[in-house]
Design a protein around this motif. Structure first.
Motif, PDB file in Angstrom:
ATOM      1  N   GLY A   1     -36.379   2.082 -19.216  1.00 17.94           N
ATOM      2  CA  GLY A   1     -37.594   2.323 -18.452  1.00 17.94           C
ATOM      3  C   GLY A   1     -38.249   3.644 -18.808  1.00 17.94           C
ATOM      4  O   GLY A   1     -39.476   3.728 -18.892  1.00 17.94           O
TER       5      GLY A   1
ATOM      6  N   GLU B   1     -38.411   3.961 -23.481  1.00 14.64           N
ATOM      7  CA  GLU B   1     -39.300   3.003 -24.136  1.00 14.64           C
ATOM      8  C   GLU B   1     -40.735   3.145 -23.660  1.00 14.64           C
ATOM      9  O   GLU B   1     -41.675   2.992 -24.454  1.00 14.64           O
ATOM     10  CB  GLU B   1     -38.777   1.587 -23.914  1.00 14.64           C
ATOM     11  N   GLU B   2     -40.938   3.442 -22.390  1.00 11.15           N
ATOM     12  CA  GLU B   2     -42.308   3.636 -21.914  1.00 11.15           C
ATOM     13  C   GLU B   2     -42.902   4.923 -22.462  1.00 11.15           C
ATOM     14  O   GLU B   2     -44.096   4.983 -22.766  1.00 11.15           O
ATOM     15  CB  GLU B   2     -42.348   3.626 -20.390  1.00 11.15           C
TER      16      GLU B   2
ATOM     17  N   ARG C   1     -45.916   3.339 -24.498  1.00 11.36           N
ATOM     18  CA  ARG C   1     -47.121   3.370 -23.684  1.00 11.36           C
ATOM     19  C   ARG C   1     -47.853   4.707 -23.799  1.00 11.36           C
ATOM     20  O   ARG C   1     -49.041   4.795 -23.474  1.00 11.36           O
ATOM     21  CB  ARG C   1     -46.760   3.089 -22.221  1.00 11.36           C
TER      22      ARG C   1
ATOM     23  N   THR D   1     -41.008 -10.686 -24.713  1.00 10.53           N
ATOM     24  CA  THR D   1     -40.995  -9.226 -24.625  1.00 10.53           C
ATOM     25  C   THR D   1     -42.353  -8.635 -24.988  1.00 10.53           C
ATOM     26  O   THR D   1     -42.789  -7.642 -24.390  1.00 10.53           O
ATOM     27  CB  THR D   1     -39.908  -8.647 -25.549  1.00 10.53           C
TER      28      THR D   1
ATOM     29  N   GLY E   1     -44.560  -6.341 -22.620  1.00  8.81           N
ATOM     30  CA  GLY E   1     -45.113  -5.073 -23.061  1.00  8.81           C
ATOM     31  C   GLY E   1     -46.603  -4.965 -22.783  1.00  8.81           C
ATOM     32  O   GLY E   1     -47.091  -3.909 -22.363  1.00  8.81           O
TER      33      GLY E   1
ATOM     34  N   PHE F   1     -47.006  -4.318 -19.062  1.00  8.46           N
ATOM     35  CA  PHE F   1     -46.760  -2.914 -18.733  1.00  8.46           C
ATOM     36  C   PHE F   1     -47.937  -2.040 -19.172  1.00  8.46           C
ATOM     37  O   PHE F   1     -48.310  -1.087 -18.467  1.00  8.46           O
ATOM     38  CB  PHE F   1     -45.477  -2.434 -19.412  1.00  8.46           C
TER      39      PHE F   1
ATOM     40  N   HIS G   1     -40.519  -0.960 -15.292  1.00  6.08           N
ATOM     41  CA  HIS G   1     -39.705  -1.362 -16.446  1.00  6.08           C
ATOM     42  C   HIS G   1     -38.223  -1.258 -16.105  1.00  6.08           C
ATOM     43  O   HIS G   1     -37.435  -2.178 -16.391  1.00  6.08           O
ATOM     44  CB  HIS G   1     -40.046  -0.468 -17.637  1.00  6.08           C
TER      45      HIS G   1
ATOM     46  N   ASP H   1     -35.474  -4.430 -15.894  1.00 12.39           N
ATOM     47  CA  ASP H   1     -34.217  -4.525 -16.620  1.00 12.39           C
ATOM     48  C   ASP H   1     -33.019  -4.519 -15.681  1.00 12.39           C
ATOM     49  O   ASP H   1     -32.009  -5.192 -15.940  1.00 12.39           O
ATOM     50  CB  ASP H   1     -34.108  -3.369 -17.617  1.00 12.39           C
TER      51      ASP H   1
END
Length: 312
Positions: A158, A161-162, A166, A206, A210, A213, A230, A234
């Motif tokens: 969370g 990866e964000e 992002r 996925t 994405g 998100f 996120h 998960d």
């Protein structure tokens, strides 16, 4: 601030191409190889060791890489978000969500997710297994210590990866493209491709997640909200479902195998009538020795089904 001089654009393009190529090659080769090996593990010690390795690698690959890119592209992060929010369709949606409607919609979505999760758990117990999207059944924790690693991986995903997909990567890509939607879209596509080990269905789903998100980030303007969503997404897969459906929190991580768990997950392609009966074993536990057999006797001998192509 979205416009960059030619030299900066060339440097950003080289960095972006190199980074994305490295990510995709790693996902198609190393991640797939590690996941195939992980599916063959019958030893919980080896499974936990691999989970720990994934956690560290994710922190370095996504967290530190994202932080480094973010430092280099910090002047583009806020202008990219503002430019995207000012696009006519997005501005209209943001205006409609204003005045409390957005908060109410978010609350309704969370309530619906809780209801669907509870209903899904009840259905899974009744039908003999939960349906999983993509080739991820082997990832589900099988005992209490593995559940802890699942929680750590979820929270790290969370945040790390964000941070990368992002914030940092879109800011790098917009220097190259000069256009916000393509930057966010390409970053979401790379996010999906990194899950190649889950098979084509996993990559497609996925990628859509994405994009969802990304939409939440653009509409809300809050990366912390997306990080939390996120992580919760998960945690639902790697903690809530294994604990609620398979009761893995009741299984101690001893050196000997526990009794087989009562349910087994089914892939999204598997018909419901092929679900295992209530006394069937947990995924990949069907090859475990009888209760009381030493774990060392059931080390990493591969099973025929483990090298088969992903179900998706």
């Amino acid at each position: 601030m979205l416009e960059a001089d030619p030299l900066t654009r060339i440097i950003a393009a080289v960095a972006a191409v190199g980074l994305i190529a490295a990510f995709i090659v790693r996902a198609r080769q190393k991640d797939r190889r590690q996941f195939r090996r992980f599916r063959r593990y019958r030893s919980t010690a080896k499974r936990q060791q691999m989970m720990k390795r994934w956690l560290i690698e994710s922190l370095v690959l996504f967290g530190l890489t994202g932080a480094a890119i973010l430092i280099a592209t910090r002047d583009y992060v806020e202008p990219l978000l503002v430019a995207t929010q000012q696009l006519a369709p997005i501005a209209s949606v943001r205006a409609w969500l204003g005045g409390g409607i957005g908060v109410a919609l978010l609350a309704a979505t969370l309530v619906a997710l809780v209801i669907l999760t509870v209903a899904g758990v009840r259905s899974a117990r009744k039908e003999g297994g939960v349906i999983v999207v993509g080739d991820i059944a082997a990832l589900l924790p099988r005992n209490r210590p593995e559940l802890g690693w699942g929680a750590a991986l979820s929270i790290n995903a969370g945040v790390s990866e964000e941070l990368l997909f992002r914030l940092a990567l879109p800011a790098l890509l917009v220097i190259v493209t000069g256009e916000p939607l393509s930057a966010f879209g390409l970053a979401a596509l790379v996010f999906g491709l990194l899950h190649a080990y889950q098979g084509p269905v996993g990559v497609a789903v996925t990628t859509l997640v994405g994009l969802a998100f990304t939409a939440v980030y653009v509409l809300s303007g809050s990366i912390l909200l997306v990080m939390a969503l996120h992580a919760l997404f998960d945690l639902r897969t790697l903690v809530i479902i294994p604990a609620a459906v398979y009761r893995v929190h009741e299984v101690p991580g001893t050196v000997r195998f526990p009794k087989p768990l009562p349910l087994a997950p089914r892939t999204i392609d598997e018909p419901a009538d092929s679900a295992q009966p209530a006394d069937s074993t947990h995924p990949a536990d069907s090859a475990q020795p009888a209760d009381g057999a030493a774990e060392a006797d059931a080390s990493d001998a591969p099973r025929a089904s483990d090298d088969a192509a992903p179900a998706s």
